[in-house]
Design a protein around this motif. Structure first.
Motif, short mmCIF file in Angstrom:
data_model
loop_
_atom_site.label_atom_id
_atom_site.label_comp_id
_atom_site.label_asym_id
_atom_site.label_seq_id
_atom_site.Cartn_x
_atom_site.Cartn_y
_atom_site.Cartn_z
N ASP A 251 2.20 0.65 -2.60
CA ASP A 251 2.32 -0.45 -3.56
C ASP A 251 1.94 -0.02 -4.97
O ASP A 251 1.70 -0.88 -5.83
CB ASP A 251 1.49 -1.66 -3.12
CG ASP A 251 0.01 -1.33 -2.97
OD1 ASP A 251 -0.36 -0.16 -3.20
OD2 ASP A 251 -0.77 -2.23 -2.62
N SER A 253 -0.71 1.13 -6.14
CA SER A 253 -2.05 0.69 -6.55
C SER A 253 -3.07 1.81 -6.60
O SER A 253 -4.13 1.65 -7.21
CB SER A 253 -2.55 -0.39 -5.57
OG SER A 253 -2.79 0.18 -4.29
N SER A 255 -4.71 2.74 -3.98
CA SER A 255 -5.79 2.35 -3.07
C SER A 255 -5.61 2.87 -1.66
O SER A 255 -6.49 2.68 -0.82
CB SER A 255 -5.92 0.82 -3.04
OG SER A 255 -4.73 0.22 -2.59
#
Length: 377
Positions: A251, A253, A255
């Motif tokens: 995504d 991100s 993360s």
């Protein structure tokens, strides 16, 4: 046939870029405020926040031979809430920040990107990236104005006007706001910096956390693509480049431990837009997890930038004195890029894994700019 091959060779040579800035993020000046509104403000240097560890900068410059550090700070600390965003600074905080910048630029001879790590918001960093009033939002009575943002940048630029190794980063990762407002704020920052007489390179972000993959796409709450507006920026010195972030997980991100997003295809539209508008860009945040998959994806990203002449530099996320065993990016067990530290499992951190395997082999040492005014030339 020979002429065709020669033409293809010349085209490929012309497209081959030159990375002139390569380095790392120094994250820590924004620490110590997450939680409740007002927590950690102004905070205590060395307890709540810190900018750099000088020995870390030594390692990166002397051993890794990089030339660029992106140094984070908080506008709420630089400009106290009591006086608001503008030209009135907390001189203690500024002095601590200035010491870090001077060590990087004057003592070590590297470039320092000044990074207000605020998501183009001001007054409440307690739940970043979502808390705080959007700068210039006239519907929010608590929001700082675009004029105040210009005054802030004019003051900060005045203080570094004579340091040729400084680069100005307008703001970290604007998101979920009107894209034309980002254009207005970016332009105000440029006007403030140039009005102060500062000639150095400026990096201007876009919407959608300034993601390169989404540069030509509608972002957030249906906000217009960054590509619709950021080619309208006016810099009288033509020394403004586009500030891009690009993570490689599912995504974007940063993360997750696994990398799934290929740079070449995801950045293709941005690259074309930069070429069409005669603009340059830097990717000032990227990273990957501690695994062979991400080593390859990160390496591919750096090779992609090196092969396209619209990209002038990059900075990996993130080192910093306060990360400890926490991870700055890309999976719980990756750790930070701070040399000599461990991850949460007691194993060597990302400096010994991600940096060593994917980033170090792609540092273009011979091409890096070593002195002079930070510029596109």
């Amino acid at each position: 046939m020979v002429l065709s091959c020669l033409a293809s060779f010349l085209f490929a040579a012309a497209a081959w870029g030159k990375i002139i800035y390569a380095g790392v993020n120094e994250s820590g000046g924004e620490f110590g405020v997450f939680g409740s509104p007002g927590q950690g403000l102004p905070g205590t240097f060395g307890v709540d926040f810190a900018f750099i560890d000088q020995s870390t900068v030594d390692v990166f410059v002397d051993q890794e031979q990089i030339n660029f550090f992106r140094v984070t700070f908080l506008m709420e600390r630089m400009c106290p809430l009591a006086t608001g965003l503008g030209a009135t600074f907390n001189e203690t905080y500024f002095s601590e920040f200035e010491d870090a910048i001077n060590y990087i630029t004057e003592t070590k001879g590297a470039y320092a990107l000044l990074d207000p790590h605020n998501y183009m918001r001001y007054n409440d960093p307690s739940q970043q990236p979502n808390s705080g009033s959007i700068i210039g939002d006239t519907s929010d009575p608590n929001a700082a104005t675009t004029a105040q943002f210009q005054a802030f940048w004019g003051e900060l630029a005045t203080r570094f006007v004579d340091n040729p190794m400084v680069v100005f980063g307008i703001n970290n990762e604007p998101h979920d706001m009107a894209t034309d407002l980002i254009l207005q704020n970016n332009q105000a920052a440029i006007d403030g910096i140039r009005g102060a007489g500062a000639p150095q390179l400026i990096l201007a972000p876009g919407n959608g956390f300034t993601g390169g993959h989404a540069w030509t796409q509608t972002t957030g709450n249906g906000d217009a693509p960054s590509s619709d507006f950021m080619n309208m920026l006016v810099d009288p010195l033509n020394n403004t480049a586009i500030d891009i972030h690009e993570y490689l997980d599912e995504d974007f991100s940063g993360s997750h431990a696994e990398c799934t997003q290929p740079a070449a295809s995801n950045l293709a539209a941005l690259t074309t837009w930069l070429q069409q508008n005669n603009l340059k860009a830097m990717i000032t945040e990227f990273g990957g997890g501690n695994n062979e998959n991400c080593f390859q994806f990160v390496s591919d990203l750096l090779e992609y930038m090196a092969s396209n002449d619209v990209y002038i530099g990059w900075a990996a996320w993130a080192a910093g004195p306060f990360w400890g065993t926490n991870t700055a990016c890309c999976g719980a067990d990756t750790g930070s890029l701070e040399p000599g530290q461990n991850n949460d499992l007691g194993q060597p951190d990302a400096f010994s894994t991600v940096w060593a395997n994917a980033i170090r082999p792609n540092i273009p040492v011979a091409d890096l700019k070593r002195s002079g005014v930070s510029s596109l030339s």
